[in-house]
Design an enzyme around this catalytic site. Structure first.
Site, PDB file in Angstrom:
ATOM      1  N   THR A  70       8.100   1.818   2.553  1.00 29.83           N
ATOM      2  CA  THR A  70       9.354   1.093   2.356  1.00 29.83           C
ATOM      3  C   THR A  70      10.474   2.063   2.000  1.00 29.83           C
ATOM      4  O   THR A  70      11.566   2.020   2.573  1.00 29.83           O
ATOM      5  CB  THR A  70       9.203   0.024   1.262  1.00 29.83           C
ATOM      6  OG1 THR A  70       8.362  -1.031   1.750  1.00 29.83           O
ATOM      7  CG2 THR A  70      10.556  -0.565   0.876  1.00 29.83           C
ATOM      8  N   HIS A 199      -1.615   3.989   0.322  1.00 27.50           N
ATOM      9  CA  HIS A 199      -2.530   2.916  -0.091  1.00 27.50           C
ATOM     10  C   HIS A 199      -3.140   2.137   1.080  1.00 27.50           C
ATOM     11  O   HIS A 199      -4.029   1.317   0.881  1.00 27.50           O
ATOM     12  CB  HIS A 199      -1.835   1.954  -1.067  1.00 27.50           C
ATOM     13  CG  HIS A 199      -0.811   1.054  -0.444  1.00 27.50           C
ATOM     14  ND1 HIS A 199      -1.087  -0.241  -0.090  1.00 27.50           N
ATOM     15  CD2 HIS A 199       0.488   1.270  -0.112  1.00 27.50           C
ATOM     16  CE1 HIS A 199      -0.007  -0.802   0.413  1.00 27.50           C
ATOM     17  NE2 HIS A 199       0.958   0.097   0.420  1.00 27.50           N
ATOM     18  N   CYS A 320       3.866  -8.991   2.398  1.00 23.67           N
ATOM     19  CA  CYS A 320       5.231  -8.929   1.881  1.00 23.67           C
ATOM     20  C   CYS A 320       5.978 -10.240   2.083  1.00 23.67           C
ATOM     21  O   CYS A 320       6.997 -10.488   1.440  1.00 23.67           O
ATOM     22  CB  CYS A 320       5.998  -7.785   2.539  1.00 23.67           C
ATOM     23  SG  CYS A 320       5.906  -7.804   4.322  1.00 23.67           S
TER      24      CYS A 320
END
Length: 374
Positions: A70, A199, A320
């Site tokens: 992001t 991750h 998200c």
């Protein structure tokens, strides 16, 4: 627990956790400090940076450590657009992009006056290449297209995209490779920048990187002490940045064996799901790490909750967007079917998963669907 939500995040490798604890006790100094421990910490940080560049690209790229994709997406998209706006004010992205890409472009359009073209998707989940080709203009300064879609696993042809974009030599090409890193080859030579998160490959949350060509300049999003070549001011997360190199190396080393394991689980699930009249498959067989399907009558959120009660973890739309209860814009663009887009379930696989887990999942899914029918 059976965990089939690896596209959202993955379990941390025990080896990475062990190293995190060990290194955090040894290297806690600020790598910008001029004392001995700070100098040693900075040396290790730069060694990690060099290893990452060597494993993922070549010497024509430089690397900025970030907190994840992001931040990487925002850093490049906004930084490049603002820096090169004297060349033109036209930007291009696709309907398949992660919100960290789409929302960055929307902000540039709505608050900074850029014009924006959003490329639709084909029914196979890939972008509409012809639409992209028609959208390139003399004032197009930036195109951002992900390599692998995080909802469907559709793989965009970066070679074809690059050939289209390079018609205008002043246009930069960026790609979010978060879902593809450690799974398929990343054709770094075809793009000007790419970014990813640790991750998604069993690394630490809050860790990632942006790689971009050395000749590209960005307007920094952060002001401060000038760390990371001035593009990411703030004290570096030393140990996560060090371990990012190891996380990537392990993912690349284990990719062939991981792929075989994942493909076995995928093949079983894909075949069994294709036999069920209660759903429509939205994914194809090009990327065995993700299977997306839409339920025809049963409500996806109800089924996901029921699976969770059996200890089976899957997702509806991308993580998200899940809590916003939004329809999948990806599925809507692929099939022009809002009902189908509102009722999706995503299974995402890693090498920790087994065929036995897949068999349990199918048994429970069928039980839930048939129970809802009655």
């Amino acid at each position: 627990m059976i965990y089939f939500d690896n596209a959202a995040t993955t379990a941390l490798r025990p080896q990475i956790l062990h190293d995190f604890v060990d290194l955090s006790t040894k290297y806690f100094a600020n790598p910008n400090s001029v004392h001995q421990l700070g100098i040693e910490s900075n040396k290790i940080l730069n060694e990690s940076r060099k290893r990452l560049i060597s494993n993922l690209a070549d010497s024509s790229f430089r690397l900025i450590f970030t907190s994840g994709a992001t931040e990487g997406n925002n850093t490049f998209i906004k930084g490049a657009a603002l820096n090169y706006r004297s060349r033109g004010m036209h930007l291009i992205t696709s309907l398949g992009e992660h919100p960290s890409v789409l929302d960055a472009f929307f902000q540039l359009r709505d608050q900074f006056g850029f014009s924006l073209t959003i490329v639709p998707l084909q029914s196979n989940g890939e972008i509409n290449y012809e639409y992209l080709a028609k959208s390139i203009r003399p004032d197009t300064i930036l195109v951002s297209i992900m390599q692998v879609n995080n909802e469907t696993g559709a793989v965009n042809d970066l070679k074809r995209i690059s050939e289209i974009v390079r018609q205008n030599p002043r246009t930069l090409l960026h790609s979010d490779v978060t879902q593809s890193i450690g799974k398929i080859s990343i054709p770094f030579a075809l793009v000007d920048a790419f970014c990813f998160s640790a991750h998604k490959i069993h690394g630490l949350k809050g860790s990632g990187a942006l790689l971009l060509r050395k000749e590209i300049s960005l307007v920094p999003l952060f002001s401060g002490g000038g760390q990371e070549e001035g593009y990411r001011s703030g004290t570096q997360s030393l140990v996560p940045d060090i371990l990012l190199a190891k996380t990537v190396r392990l993912a690349l080393e284990q990719r062939p064996s991981d792929y075989i394991q994942v493909k076995a689980v995928f093949d079983y699930l894909y075949y069994e799901l294709s036999l069920l009249d209660e759903l429509n498959l939205n994914s194809n067989e090009s990327f065995p790490y993700i299977i997306n399907f839409s339920l025809k009558t049963a409500k996806a959120s109800v089924v996901v909750e029921a699976l969770s009660n059996y200890g089976i973890m899957v997702s509806t739309v991308a993580a998200c967007s899940a809590k916003k209860h939004q329809a999948s814009q990806v599925i809507a663009s692929m099939f022009d079917d809002l009902k189908r887009a509102e009722n999706t379930i995503r299974i995402s696989i890693c090498s920790d998963n087994t065929v036995d887990e897949a068999k349990i999942f199918m048994s429970v899914l069928v039980k839930i669907l048939r129970g809802i029918k009655k």
